[in-house]
Design an enzyme around this catalytic site. Structure first.
Site, PDB file in Angstrom:
ATOM      1  N   GLU A 137       1.176 -13.169  25.151  1.00  0.00           N
ATOM      2  CA  GLU A 137       2.404 -12.502  24.720  1.00  0.00           C
ATOM      3  C   GLU A 137       2.423 -11.033  25.156  1.00  0.00           C
ATOM      4  O   GLU A 137       1.370 -10.404  25.194  1.00  0.00           O
ATOM      5  CB  GLU A 137       2.593 -12.624  23.198  1.00  0.00           C
ATOM      6  CG  GLU A 137       1.531 -11.986  22.371  1.00  0.00           C
ATOM      7  CD  GLU A 137       1.735 -12.241  20.860  1.00  0.00           C
ATOM      8  OE1 GLU A 137       1.769 -13.412  20.451  1.00  0.00           O
ATOM      9  OE2 GLU A 137       1.856 -11.253  20.119  1.00  0.00           O
ATOM     10  N   ARG A 171      -2.700 -16.498  15.946  1.00  0.00           N
ATOM     11  CA  ARG A 171      -2.784 -15.898  17.280  1.00  0.00           C
ATOM     12  C   ARG A 171      -2.680 -17.026  18.302  1.00  0.00           C
ATOM     13  O   ARG A 171      -3.222 -18.130  18.091  1.00  0.00           O
ATOM     14  CB  ARG A 171      -4.110 -15.161  17.484  1.00  0.00           C
ATOM     15  CG  ARG A 171      -4.236 -13.847  16.707  1.00  0.00           C
ATOM     16  CD  ARG A 171      -3.276 -12.758  17.199  1.00  0.00           C
ATOM     17  NE  ARG A 171      -3.449 -11.489  16.506  1.00  0.00           N
ATOM     18  CZ  ARG A 171      -2.750 -11.098  15.440  1.00  0.00           C
ATOM     19  NH1 ARG A 171      -1.814 -11.900  14.924  1.00  0.00           N
ATOM     20  NH2 ARG A 171      -2.959  -9.920  14.892  1.00  0.00           N
ATOM     21  N   HIS A 215       6.626 -13.137  17.584  1.00  0.00           N
ATOM     22  CA  HIS A 215       5.576 -12.560  16.718  1.00  0.00           C
ATOM     23  C   HIS A 215       6.197 -11.685  15.612  1.00  0.00           C
ATOM     24  O   HIS A 215       5.912 -10.483  15.518  1.00  0.00           O
ATOM     25  CB  HIS A 215       4.584 -11.741  17.568  1.00  0.00           C
ATOM     26  CG  HIS A 215       3.243 -11.582  16.911  1.00  0.00           C
ATOM     27  ND1 HIS A 215       2.054 -11.519  17.603  1.00  0.00           N
ATOM     28  CD2 HIS A 215       2.900 -11.465  15.595  1.00  0.00           C
ATOM     29  CE1 HIS A 215       1.052 -11.361  16.753  1.00  0.00           C
ATOM     30  NE2 HIS A 215       1.535 -11.334  15.533  1.00  0.00           N
TER      31      HIS A 215
END
Ligand code: DGY
Length: 327
Positions: free
Chosen positions: A270, A241, A288
């Protein structure tokens, strides 16, 4: 009169053939387009349903649970679950689940691919070629760092970290890891990995892969001081993360040559990416996608569906969802 079926909300468009399995048990409200649900919209949805199948985009905390008196289960699509406030869910009597295991190998593949792309400057050199800047083969163009034979540091030695260690053995890497708790020696031996203290891991790694879960305890674990312990020649890869790394401190280290390169699949804000990172040539940036193979994304949805069916008291695992998390 037949009893009304429980209602379920699916927060993003997923594989319809798998969502059909929810329709066998529940009234299902799907989401037709990829949507950025405002916090208040999530609150409104949760107030109307018994169950929800959500992604990491949907944050569920006390505000979203206010008024969610019928809600009994939230199935999260992903192994990471920092979007869910597990204490608030438990206090509201809502069962939460995630999707571990089915994404381990795909995510480890991607972590390794990002490491190779970053250390060997693959995307940077492709951009350079496409820009028409390759005039002649040159001995000194795009010199990168070797992956084979180097020291790999793995921060977070859970299932995905162990998957990365297994791949590293094919590259003759020395694998060191740091984890909240040390693994049994048989597991270390099976992965050819040795334990290191946090600072020792950072200082010794030629390449560092971050796979630790994100929580208040790991927020900005890699801050300016920690990044300062790394070799200036080192590569940093983050597939966990974004908030685990202080992005501004990392961008400064990358710009000043105190860190050689970074491969980042995750970002603190994000889908917004810090302009300081976008401006750098020595970073590989991906949206991601570490678990994004078709087979794995389907397996994740299938597991989240199983979890939700079971958590709402239906199907073969009624009342005992396979991947319950938190209280
Ligand atoms: C996860 O599972 O936590 C990933 O980040 C999303 O696939």
């Amino acid at each position: 009169m037949a009893e009304a079926r429980p209602r379920v909300w699916v927060s993003q468009p997923l594989f319809e053939d798998l969502i059909d399995r929810l329709r066998e048990h529940f009234q299902v409200e799907t989401t037709v387009e990829v949507t950025r649900h405002a916090p208040a919209a999530i609150t409104a949805k949760l107030a109307q349903v018994e169950g929800a199948l959500v992604t990491l985009n949907e944050r569920i905390g006390p505000d979203q649970l206010r008024g969610a008196g019928r809600l009994r289960a939230v199935a999260n699509l992903g192994v990471g679950h920092n979007n869910l406030d597990l204490d608030a869910l438990a206090a509201a009597g809502v069962v939460a689940t995630n999707t571990p295991d089915v994404l381990t190998e795909t995510t480890a593949d991607f972590g390794f691919a990002l490491l190779l792309a970053t250390a060997r400057r693959i995307t940077e050199s492709e951009r350079w070629l496409r820009e028409g800047r390759w005039r002649q083969w040159s001995f000194a163009d795009m010199l990168g760092a070797d992956v084979h034979g180097s020291t790999l540091g793995i921060l977070g030695m859970g299932r995905i970290g162990q998957g990365i260690a297994r791949r590293a053995s094919g590259f003759d890497m020395r694998v060191r890891y740091h984890n909240r708790s040390r693994l049994p020696s048989a597991v270390e031996a099976a992965h050819g990995a040795s334990y290191a203290g946090f600072e020792e891991l950072l200082a010794g790694a030629d390449h560092l892969v971050v796979v630790v879960p994100y929580s208040a305890a790991t927020h900005h674990l890699l801050d300016a001081r920690a990044l300062g312990l790394m070799k200036p020649t080192a590569t940093l890869v983050n597939i966990a993360r974004g908030g685990i790394v202080d992005e501004q401190a990392m961008a400064r280290a990358l710009a000043d040559g105190r860190l050689a390169a970074a491969g980042l699949d995750v970002f603190e804000g994000e889908p917004e990416v810090a302009p300081a990172l976008l401006a750098l040539r020595n970073v590989v940036l991906t949206p991601h996608i570490a678990s994004a193979s078709l087979a794995t994304r389907r397996a994740m949805v299938a597991l989240a569906v199983d979890n939700l069916i079971a958590a709402l008291g239906q199907g073969p695992d009624a009342g005992a969802p396979p991947n319950r998390i938190g209280g």
